[in-house]
Design a protein around this motif. Structure first.
Motif, mmCIF file in Angstrom:
data_model
loop_
_atom_site.group_PDB
_atom_site.id
_atom_site.type_symbol
_atom_site.label_atom_id
_atom_site.label_comp_id
_atom_site.label_asym_id
_atom_site.label_seq_id
_atom_site.Cartn_x
_atom_site.Cartn_y
_atom_site.Cartn_z
ATOM 1 N N ILE A 80 0.844 -1.215 0.079
ATOM 2 C CA ILE A 80 0.005 0.041 0.219
ATOM 3 C C ILE A 80 0.995 1.068 0.185
ATOM 4 N N LEU A 81 2.012 1.161 0.814
ATOM 5 C CA LEU A 81 2.882 2.407 0.821
ATOM 6 C C LEU A 81 3.161 2.889 -0.474
ATOM 7 N N ASN A 82 3.856 1.751 -1.144
ATOM 8 C CA ASN A 82 4.587 1.856 -2.768
ATOM 9 C C ASN A 82 3.523 2.506 -3.601
ATOM 10 N N PHE A 83 2.282 1.900 -3.656
ATOM 11 C CA PHE A 83 1.485 2.380 -4.683
ATOM 12 C C PHE A 83 0.742 3.687 -4.165
ATOM 13 N N VAL A 89 12.131 -16.086 3.167
ATOM 14 C CA VAL A 89 11.358 -15.647 2.123
ATOM 15 C C VAL A 89 10.728 -14.443 2.299
ATOM 16 N N THR A 90 10.070 -14.163 3.597
ATOM 17 C CA THR A 90 9.430 -13.056 3.813
ATOM 18 C C THR A 90 10.400 -11.770 3.726
ATOM 19 N N ALA A 91 11.482 -12.155 4.534
ATOM 20 C CA ALA A 91 12.698 -11.052 4.500
ATOM 21 C C ALA A 91 13.178 -10.453 3.075
ATOM 22 N N SER A 92 13.008 -11.593 2.136
ATOM 23 C CA SER A 92 13.440 -11.111 0.655
ATOM 24 C C SER A 92 12.300 -10.198 0.181
ATOM 25 N N THR A 93 11.021 -10.634 0.405
ATOM 26 C CA THR A 93 10.054 -9.595 -0.264
ATOM 27 C C THR A 93 10.103 -8.502 0.716
ATOM 28 N N LEU A 94 10.074 -8.347 1.717
ATOM 29 C CA LEU A 94 10.048 -7.197 2.415
ATOM 30 C C LEU A 94 11.368 -6.362 1.895
ATOM 31 N N TYR A 95 12.530 -6.943 1.721
ATOM 32 C CA TYR A 95 13.718 -6.233 1.567
ATOM 33 C C TYR A 95 13.545 -5.374 0.000
ATOM 34 N N VAL A 96 12.900 -6.196 -0.742
ATOM 35 C CA VAL A 96 12.609 -5.686 -2.286
ATOM 36 C C VAL A 96 11.687 -4.465 -2.353
ATOM 37 N N LYS A 97 10.570 -4.707 -1.510
ATOM 38 C CA LYS A 97 9.648 -3.791 -1.362
ATOM 39 C C LYS A 97 9.920 -2.540 -0.740
ATOM 40 N N LEU A 98 10.659 -2.637 0.578
ATOM 41 C CA LEU A 98 11.231 -1.476 1.046
ATOM 42 C C LEU A 98 12.288 -0.766 0.180
ATOM 43 N N GLY A 99 13.141 -1.588 -0.550
ATOM 44 C CA GLY A 99 13.929 -0.944 -1.602
ATOM 45 C C GLY A 99 13.040 0.010 -2.455
ATOM 46 N N TYR A 100 12.161 -0.313 -2.976
ATOM 47 C CA TYR A 100 11.058 0.327 -3.815
ATOM 48 C C TYR A 100 10.602 1.688 -3.259
ATOM 49 N N GLY A 125 -3.633 11.300 -1.964
ATOM 50 C CA GLY A 125 -3.093 10.279 -2.817
ATOM 51 C C GLY A 125 -3.030 8.932 -1.977
ATOM 52 N N PHE A 126 -2.255 9.157 -0.716
ATOM 53 C CA PHE A 126 -2.114 7.995 0.159
ATOM 54 C C PHE A 126 -3.524 7.568 0.593
ATOM 55 N N LEU A 127 -4.384 8.436 1.336
ATOM 56 C CA LEU A 127 -5.669 8.143 1.832
ATOM 57 C C LEU A 127 -6.371 7.365 0.983
ATOM 58 N N ILE A 128 -6.709 7.906 -0.324
ATOM 59 C CA ILE A 128 -7.540 7.415 -1.201
ATOM 60 C C ILE A 128 -7.284 6.264 -1.721
ATOM 61 N N TYR A 129 -5.852 5.895 -1.936
ATOM 62 C CA TYR A 129 -5.245 4.728 -2.565
ATOM 63 C C TYR A 129 -5.657 3.618 -1.313
ATOM 64 N N PHE A 130 -5.407 3.925 -0.155
ATOM 65 C CA PHE A 130 -5.504 3.146 1.159
ATOM 66 C C PHE A 130 -6.898 2.613 0.951
ATOM 67 N N LEU A 131 -7.879 3.674 1.116
ATOM 68 C CA LEU A 131 -9.124 3.102 1.009
ATOM 69 C C LEU A 131 -9.628 2.324 -0.060
ATOM 70 N N TYR A 132 -9.177 2.615 -1.285
ATOM 71 C CA TYR A 132 -9.648 1.936 -2.351
ATOM 72 C C TYR A 132 -8.915 0.618 -2.392
ATOM 73 N N THR A 133 -7.994 0.164 -1.835
ATOM 74 C CA THR A 133 -7.604 -1.163 -1.626
ATOM 75 C C THR A 133 -8.413 -1.786 -0.647
ATOM 76 N N LYS A 134 -8.441 -0.947 0.475
ATOM 77 C CA LYS A 134 -9.146 -1.612 1.927
ATOM 78 C C LYS A 134 -10.542 -1.875 1.763
ATOM 79 N N VAL A 135 -11.249 -1.067 1.054
ATOM 80 C CA VAL A 135 -12.616 -1.385 0.745
ATOM 81 C C VAL A 135 -13.174 -2.698 0.117
ATOM 82 N N GLU A 136 -11.964 -2.851 -1.016
ATOM 83 C CA GLU A 136 -12.251 -4.162 -1.606
ATOM 84 C C GLU A 136 -12.511 -5.356 -0.613
ATOM 85 N N VAL A 137 -11.583 -5.318 0.260
ATOM 86 C CA VAL A 137 -11.478 -6.330 1.521
ATOM 87 C C VAL A 137 -12.531 -6.008 2.588
#
Lengths: 337, 433
Positions: free
Chosen positions: B33-36, B250-261, B367-379
């Protein structure tokens, strides 16, 4: 001579008839946009989704009728469902107007604010349609498929090329003509219609002469809802009902309304046909027709298709831009606020 | 409440929403969510430049985002030598012919008068078009015939993928210049419809011109600025340091990549935000707002309104192009079929309006707030629907339908949010000062 006739038949079958049907659908859509623009003075981005909503109600009622075993014989049952859908759509737009647009009208908000508000309405209506019926293709046409089928036509005339007229195409044209005739009768002959035109021409003068603006606005929304539902249903019958497609129709519809002159009903109709005919002729592969019309030595070996059908948006867009640059008020003088 | 206190509180709230996602759901999803959100914030800044600063109504954001995505393919993939030798030269010739036709037609339009003008323009366009198709068609066919299952396109320049971001901006800026030259100076809602059309055309071109970027066959496996998770999991030093931190590799590697982005994207966002803030408070920004508030008065003061509009339209679109390139880099693939106006144009508008048009910090927050809501409302939608329908019989078809379509509730929610903000707080969460 026979070659010429064959070419003519191919031309009608692939270009003229589809373009007339599509043009009628666009014209009905553009009339709605143009009326909103003339009376309420903003470009309604929710119009495509209003059409989708109206068509959706038609689809649902049609299914219910089909389930009850009701049918119109050779005609699609959707025609029976249409009045119900019109009433439902009227209720929806009047409710939207009361809840949303009225506030901004009273504030005399700038038109661009109303356009943004209509974006919000578009989201809601789009969500509503997806919520109720989903995003998939829905078929709801029934009855006789063709008025004239290719085989019948070939047997009748003995020509090599066949001509097919789908029932939905015939209905589209007839319904469109009836709608337009009724609309013009209403605008030109009835008291309410005249007050609508007066309000559109000069708001202040209309108010001075005692026309009730809220009444004018209410009638406008009702007419727009009826037109949108009919246009949406006809398009759905002719192609198939898919919620997202109606949003994509927004561009050709706006192009039609602007080319004809925003706010001018006559222009909207002309614009609809201009856009439809240009789209179809430019994206049609002319080889089939030219092979009859040209002497053999000149027969083309490519498809002679100017643009692939996927670029039909580009056609409406280019016409739109050319008209805006060279004649910003449209072909029939519209408003330019 | 003072302006700065309100702003800090709102940003704190936003940060806690993302942190809450990390603590309650997973850090993986929070970083996603942070990246998007970062990309959305940049997009919102671009639209805010056009709408908030200058009052330009651009609803073609999707087109510029897609051009940014195209730039990633054109910059970072390896050139396909065989395709270039099959039809590359001819293709360039065709494109030059097409461009030359338009330039000549524009010159004719400016130089000639009366009937001669119309006749000349029509003649030039027809001859140019025929010539263009005559060179273009065989070239495109030749290129697309080269190994169509894997490539079938010209490929890119083979440059590092980070170069694609500024190039994406340039590409979008070029397109915006062309659009602006023709459509700016029209009334606001005409500009809206023109940009709506341009966006659809850009998408249509990207879907159909297979020689360019494979069209709907998509280009996947784009180079990326971060290492692949698989490679990280193989690296012994990485696994060791992950284990010393007590995280599964495995988790560490995805977190590492996402954090890099996240770090890369934050750097871009901060750069653009600072530039936008400086611009807003500079004489240039004041001039823009003066033009927005009263064009006639600004013109009377000697400001060239159309030129300034063109300038800011190009700048704003360039920012959207950069964001589009970043998004495609993050996805690792270009899928022209996935660009939808509701998501990539109108949602960005909701962000700007909700955040506060005319205020850069507002746009970022939106940008942050609406994207957050846009993803979370789906859930949340289906969860909520489960709760609402819990009283119904389990085999009820209505219940099934309601739960199945609950995911579509997010468009509805976005519409309601937009209308609520427009009605009760029309200047947004962080209003323009």
């Amino acid at each position: 001579m026979i070659d010429f006739l064959n070419g003519l038949v191919a031309l009608s079958n692939f270009v003229l008839i589809p373009a007339i049907a599509y043009g009628s659908q666009l014209a009905l859509g553009a009339l709605g946009v143009t009326l909103i623009y003339g009376i309420l003075r903003f470009s309604n981005f929710a119009h495509g989704d209003t059409m989708a909503f109206g068509a959706m109600v038609t689809v649902l009622v049609t299914w219910w009728l089909q389930g009850m075993g009701v049918s119109l014989g050779p005609l699609p049952t959707a025609l029976l469902a249409l009045p119900v859908a019109i009433v439902a759509t009227m209720a929806l737009v009047l409710f939207t107007d009361r809840m949303v647009y009225k506030f901004y009208r009273e504030q005399k908000a700038k038109p661009v604010i109303l356009v943004i508000v209509s974006m919000g309405v578009m989201f809601i209506m789009n969500g509503l349609v997806r919520f109720i019926i989903g995003v998939n293709d829905q078929r709801f046409s029934d009855g006789e498929r063709f008025i004239v089928s290719v085989r019948e036509f070939k047997q009748m005339t003995g020509l090599r090329e066949g001509l097919a007229i789908k029932t939905t195409q015939g209905i589209t044209v007839i319904v469109a003509v009836v709608c337009v005739a009724l609309l013009f009768w209403f605008l030109n002959r009835t008291r309410t219609g005249k007050s609508m035109r007066a309000y559109s021409d000069n708001e202040d003068l209309a108010l001075l002469s005692g026309i009730n603006p809220e009444r004018v606005v209410m009638y406008t929304w009702m007419i727009v809802a009826a037109l949108a539902t009919i246009a949406g249903t006809l398009y759905g019958l002719d192609k198939s009902f898919k919620p997202f497609v109606y949003f994509m129709l927004l561009l050709p519809i706006f192009a039609s309304a602007i080319v004809g002159g925003l706010g001018n009903p006559l222009g909207a109709i002309a614009g609809g046909y201009i856009i439809a005919f240009s789209e179809v002729t430019i994206t049609y592969a002319w080889k089939k027709v030219l092979k009859y019309w040209l002497p053999e030595s000149l027969e083309p070996d490519s498809l002679v298709q100017l643009l692939s059908t996927d670029y039909k948006f580009a056609v409406s867009f280019v016409i739109l831009i050319v008209v805006l640059l060279f004649k910003p008020t449209g072909i029939f003088k519209g408003k330019s606020v | 409440m003072t302006y700065s206190l309100r702003t800090s509180l709102l940003f704190l709230l936003m940060a806690s929403l993302i942190l809450g996602e990390g603590l309650l759901v997973s850090w993986n999803s929070a970083l996603g969510i942070l990246n998007f959100g970062l990309i959305s914030a940049i997009l919102a800044l671009g639209v805010n430049l056009q709408w908030g600063f200058a009052g330009l109504f651009n609803v073609g954001v999707m087109g510029f985002v897609a051009l940014g995505g195209l730039a990633v393919v054109l910059t970072s993939t390896q050139p396909i030598g065989e395709a270039w030798s099959a039809g590359g030269g001819r293709m360039i010739l065709a494109l030059v012919t097409g461009a030359a036709t338009i330039v000549v037609a524009v010159i004719a339009n400016n130089r000639l008068r009366g009937r001669a003008r119309a006749a000349a323009i029509v003649a030039i366009l027809i001859v140019g078009f025929v010539l263009y198709r005559f060179i273009f068609d065989p070239a495109a066919q030749a290129i697309e015939a080269v190994n169509p299952a894997a490539t079938g396109y010209l490929g890119g320049l083979g440059l590092p993928v980070l170069m694609a971001w500024p190039i994406g901006g340039l590409l979008a800026a070029g397109a915006a210049w062309l659009v602006g030259k023709t459509a700016l100076g029209l009334r606001s809602d005409y500009l809206a419809i023109a940009t709506l059309g341009i966006a659809e055309i850009i998408i249509a071109v990207m879907k159909n011109e297979d020689w360019l970027a494979r069209g709907v066959k998509n280009v996947s496996g784009l180079p990326r600025p971060m290492p692949y998770e698989i490679d990280l999991q193989k690296s012994e030093s990485f696994v060791a340091s992950a284990q010393s931190l007590g995280i599964d590799p495995v988790t560490a590697s995805t977190l590492y990549v996402k954090l890099g982005y996240s770090l890369l994207f934050s750097a871009v966002l901060i750069l653009i935000l600072v530039a936008a803030q400086l611009a807003l408070h500079s004489p240039w920004g004041r001039m823009m707002r003066a033009i927005r508030d009263n064009e006639v008065a600004a013109e009377a003061m000697g400001k060239h309104v159309t030129k300034r509009h063109l300038q800011i339209f190009v700048l704003g679109s360039a920012v959207c192009g950069i964001a589009g390139a970043m998004m495609t880099t993050l996805d690792g693939q270009l899928t022209p079929g996935s660009y939808q106006p509701l998501r990539y144009t109108f949602l960005i508008w909701v962000m700007v309006i909700v955040g506060g048009s005319g205020n850069n910090l507002g746009a970022v927050l939106g940008g942050f707030l609406i994207y957050f809501l846009y993803t979370k409302v789906e859930v949340w939608g289906p969860d909520l629907m489960q709760l609402v329908t819990s009283g119904m019989a389990d085999d009820s078809s209505l219940k099934e339908h309601l739960i199945a379509s609950a995911a579509h509730m997010r468009l509805l929610t976005m519409g309601v949010i937009l209308l609520m903000v427009l009605r009760f707080s029309p200047r947004g969460l962080i209003p323009e000062k």
